[in-house]
Design a protein around this motif. Structure first.
Motif, PDB file in Angstrom:
ATOM      1  N   SER A  15      -0.391  30.991  47.548  1.00 30.49           N
ATOM      2  CA  SER A  15       0.569  29.957  47.126  1.00 30.49           C
ATOM      3  C   SER A  15       1.737  29.805  48.081  1.00 30.49           C
ATOM      4  O   SER A  15       2.506  28.850  47.960  1.00 30.49           O
ATOM      5  N   VAL A 141      -4.533  42.483  54.739  1.00 28.40           N
ATOM      6  CA  VAL A 141      -3.233  42.229  55.378  1.00 28.40           C
ATOM      7  C   VAL A 141      -2.335  43.423  55.091  1.00 28.40           C
ATOM      8  O   VAL A 141      -1.914  43.641  53.959  1.00 28.40           O
ATOM      9  N   ALA A 142      -2.083  44.219  56.132  1.00 33.51           N
ATOM     10  CA  ALA A 142      -1.174  45.366  55.998  1.00 33.51           C
ATOM     11  C   ALA A 142       0.188  44.931  56.509  1.00 33.51           C
ATOM     12  O   ALA A 142       0.749  43.919  56.059  1.00 33.51           O
ATOM     13  N   SER A 143       0.727  45.653  57.464  1.00 30.56           N
ATOM     14  CA  SER A 143       2.040  45.355  58.047  1.00 30.56           C
ATOM     15  C   SER A 143       2.246  46.346  59.178  1.00 30.56           C
ATOM     16  O   SER A 143       1.607  47.412  59.200  1.00 30.56           O
ATOM     17  N   LYS A 160       1.575  50.076  52.388  1.00 33.33           N
ATOM     18  CA  LYS A 160       0.828  49.526  53.533  1.00 33.33           C
ATOM     19  C   LYS A 160       0.060  50.635  54.269  1.00 33.33           C
ATOM     20  O   LYS A 160      -1.012  50.393  54.807  1.00 33.33           O
ATOM     21  N   THR A 188       7.392  40.949  61.706  1.00 31.91           N
ATOM     22  CA  THR A 188       8.260  40.053  60.932  1.00 31.91           C
ATOM     23  C   THR A 188       7.794  38.604  61.019  1.00 31.91           C
ATOM     24  O   THR A 188       7.679  38.041  62.102  1.00 31.91           O
ATOM     25  N   THR A 191       8.479  33.808  56.133  1.00 30.95           N
ATOM     26  CA  THR A 191       7.883  33.412  54.847  1.00 30.95           C
ATOM     27  C   THR A 191       8.902  33.663  53.728  1.00 30.95           C
ATOM     28  O   THR A 191      10.007  34.136  53.986  1.00 30.95           O
ATOM     29  N   PHE A 194      11.149  37.068  52.791  1.00 31.67           N
ATOM     30  CA  PHE A 194      12.541  37.380  53.126  1.00 31.67           C
ATOM     31  C   PHE A 194      13.520  36.483  52.376  1.00 31.67           C
ATOM     32  O   PHE A 194      14.650  36.292  52.820  1.00 31.67           O
TER      33      PHE A 194
HETATM   34  N1  LIG Z   1       6.568  38.200  56.012  1.00 34.50           N
HETATM   35  C1  LIG Z   1       6.458  39.301  56.728  1.00 34.50           C
HETATM   36  O1  LIG Z   1       7.286  39.597  57.636  1.00 34.50           O
HETATM   37  C2  LIG Z   1       5.287  40.230  56.524  1.00 34.50           C
HETATM   38  C3  LIG Z   1       5.091  41.232  57.477  1.00 34.50           C
HETATM   39  C4  LIG Z   1       4.030  42.113  57.297  1.00 34.50           C
HETATM   40  C5  LIG Z   1       3.166  41.972  56.234  1.00 34.50           C
HETATM   41  N2  LIG Z   1       3.379  40.983  55.319  1.00 34.50           N
HETATM   42  C6  LIG Z   1       2.432  40.902  54.204  1.00 34.50           C
HETATM   43  O2  LIG Z   1       1.871  39.602  54.163  1.00 34.50           O
HETATM   44  C7  LIG Z   1       1.426  39.323  52.837  1.00 34.50           C
HETATM   45  C8  LIG Z   1       1.918  37.945  52.431  1.00 34.50           C
HETATM   46  O3  LIG Z   1       3.316  37.944  52.377  1.00 34.50           O
HETATM   47  P1  LIG Z   1       4.193  36.716  52.888  1.00 34.50           P
HETATM   48  O4  LIG Z   1       5.050  37.196  53.987  1.00 34.50           O
HETATM   49  O5  LIG Z   1       3.338  35.529  53.106  1.00 34.50           O
HETATM   50  O6  LIG Z   1       5.166  36.533  51.621  1.00 34.50           O
HETATM   51  P2  LIG Z   1       5.235  35.386  50.494  1.00 34.50           P
HETATM   52  O7  LIG Z   1       5.479  34.059  51.107  1.00 34.50           O
HETATM   53  O8  LIG Z   1       6.190  35.909  49.495  1.00 34.50           O
HETATM   54  O9  LIG Z   1       3.745  35.377  49.899  1.00 34.50           O
HETATM   55  C9  LIG Z   1       3.273  36.368  49.023  1.00 34.50           C
HETATM   56  C10 LIG Z   1       2.068  35.804  48.303  1.00 34.50           C
HETATM   57  O10 LIG Z   1       1.529  36.831  47.467  1.00 34.50           O
HETATM   58  C11 LIG Z   1       1.396  36.307  46.159  1.00 34.50           C
HETATM   59  N3  LIG Z   1       1.525  37.374  45.182  1.00 34.50           N
HETATM   60  C12 LIG Z   1       2.542  38.266  45.029  1.00 34.50           C
HETATM   61  N4  LIG Z   1       2.286  39.084  44.006  1.00 34.50           N
HETATM   62  C13 LIG Z   1       1.080  38.693  43.488  1.00 34.50           C
HETATM   63  C14 LIG Z   1       0.270  39.139  42.423  1.00 34.50           C
HETATM   64  N5  LIG Z   1       0.647  40.172  41.626  1.00 34.50           N
HETATM   65  N6  LIG Z   1      -0.904  38.519  42.180  1.00 34.50           N
HETATM   66  C15 LIG Z   1      -1.293  37.492  42.957  1.00 34.50           C
HETATM   67  N7  LIG Z   1      -0.581  37.019  43.982  1.00 34.50           N
HETATM   68  C16 LIG Z   1       0.588  37.616  44.241  1.00 34.50           C
HETATM   69  C17 LIG Z   1       2.495  35.253  46.027  1.00 34.50           C
HETATM   70  O11 LIG Z   1       2.138  34.268  45.087  1.00 34.50           O
HETATM   71  P3  LIG Z   1       2.696  34.155  43.587  1.00 34.50           P
HETATM   72  O12 LIG Z   1       4.144  34.564  43.604  1.00 34.50           O
HETATM   73  O13 LIG Z   1       2.483  32.703  43.268  1.00 34.50           O
HETATM   74  O14 LIG Z   1       1.831  35.052  42.777  1.00 34.50           O
HETATM   75  C18 LIG Z   1       2.434  34.638  47.424  1.00 34.50           C
HETATM   76  O15 LIG Z   1       1.416  33.679  47.483  1.00 34.50           O
HETATM   77  C19 LIG Z   1       1.954  40.455  51.955  1.00 34.50           C
HETATM   78  O16 LIG Z   1       0.907  41.385  51.724  1.00 34.50           O
HETATM   79  C20 LIG Z   1       3.038  41.092  52.819  1.00 34.50           C
HETATM   80  O17 LIG Z   1       3.213  42.455  52.523  1.00 34.50           O
HETATM   81  C21 LIG Z   1       4.412  40.107  55.447  1.00 34.50           C
END
Ligand SMILES: NC(=O)c1ccc[n+]([C@@H]2O[C@H](COP(=O)([O-])OP(=O)(O)OC[C@H]3O[C@@H](n4cnc5c(N)ncnc54)[C@H](OP(=O)(O)O)[C@@H]3O)[C@@H](O)[C@H]2O)c1
Length: 260
Positions: A15, A141-143, A160, A188, A191, A194
């Motif tokens: 989403s 997807v880790a980190s 992670k 980083t 999205t 943060f």
């Molecule tokens: N942004 C970064 O810098 C970064 C870096 C390393 C790794 N990551 C990883 O990338 C992945 C995606 O994160 P993002 O950065 O894209 O953040 P985001 O924009 O907040 O997206 C997170 C997504 O996960 C969904 N979600 C959260 N909890 C959920 C649940 N219990 N059941 C189903 N869906 C759930 C959210 O949708 P709903 O709220 O609609 O459920 C949203 O679609 C995560 O695993 C995060 O740890 C991010």
């Protein structure tokens, strides 16, 4: 995996952010998509854009992956629609930042239930079908904190590390089969992750990570580190301690923030 046209691709957490960008990237390859998250309205809008971008079929389902029955129902629904799963992208997740002693127990439980257990439920649900077909790719997807933990993100870092450990163990279990497991380690990324924080100076777009996920699904030979700064991961083993010190100081100045 090779060709993604017509492939049945499941993305959790589609989403927003990396999951949304990943859905769009697979849509441009002409894949069939099953998307889940908790915000159905946002998923429906992503699905519309995926159809416009070239997805052959798109289904969406409201599912909280931390709830085993909902994660299983998501996979069962996709199997019902597409009869097979070619690619599972375990992306759903969230973080929490602050001193470990301040993290509320319910946040600890929700974080592990989503980032680790959610991934286990969907993976267990796709494996029997993939093994029967002797084909399929699981992209986790880790980190970057999955190989170098960050201070003030202890539980998130631990989650992670768990994703990485589970992925590598499963890869061993599946060796010799046609089912592959790969890990993408984003740095980083710009999205909603943060949402409550001041973004750092170095951010990569979610589309860059999505492109890496699509490449990993096509050729799942090794793990992929995606950082917004060239060669930074090569310096990590040498400067890990220094990074801890710098990141710790930076976050102390920033103060604490949390996202449920
Ligand atoms: N942004 C970064 O810098 C970064 C870096 C390393 C790794 N990551 C990883 O990338 C992945 C995606 O994160 P993002 O950065 O894209 O953040 P985001 O924009 O907040 O997206 C997170 C997504 O996960 C969904 N979600 C959260 N909890 C959920 C649940 N219990 N059941 C189903 N869906 C759930 C959210 O949708 P709903 O709220 O609609 O459920 C949203 O679609 C995560 O695993 C995060 O740890 C991010």
């Amino acid at each position: 995996m090779g060709r993604l046209r017509g492939a049945s691709v499941l993305v959790t957490g589609a989403s927003s952010g990396i999951g949304e960008a990943t859905a769009l990237a697979f849509a441009r390859q002409g894949s069939r998509l099953a998307l889940c998250a908790r915000r159905l309205d946002r998923l429906q809008s992503v699905a519309e854009r995926c159809r416009a971008a070239g997805a052959v079929a798109v289904t969406v389902r409201r599912a909280d992956v931390s709830r085993r029955a909902e994660a299983q129902a998501f996979v069962a629904g996709a199997l019902g629609d597409f009869e097979r799963v070619d690619v599972l992208v375990n992306n759903a997740g969230f973080g929490w930042r602050g001193p470990l002693q301040d993290m509320p127990p319910e946040q600890v439980e929700a974080l592990f239930a989503t980032n680790v257990q959610g991934l286990i439920w969907t993976t267990q649900a796709v494996l029997p079908g993939m093994l029967e077909l002797n084909s399929g790719v699981i992209v986790n997807v880790a980190s970057v904190v999955g190989f170098r933990a960050a201070p003030y993100s202890a539980v998130y870092s631990a989650s992670k590390h768990a994703v990485v450990g589970l992925s590598h163990a499963l890869r061993g279990e599946l060796s010799g089969s046609g089912v592959k497991v790969t890990v993408v380690y984003p740095g980083t990324t710009d999205t909603e992750f943060f949402e409550n924080e001041t973004p750092g100076p170095l951010m990569q777009p979610a589309s860059a990570v999505a492109a890496a996920i699509v490449r990993a699904a096509r050729r799942p030979r090794r793990d992929v580190i995606m950082v917004p700064y060239r060669l930074a991961h090569l310096a990590e083993p040498l400067f890990g301690g220094l990074m801890d010190h710098l990141i710790g100081g930076f976050r102390r100045r920033q103060g604490r923030s949390a996202r449920p």
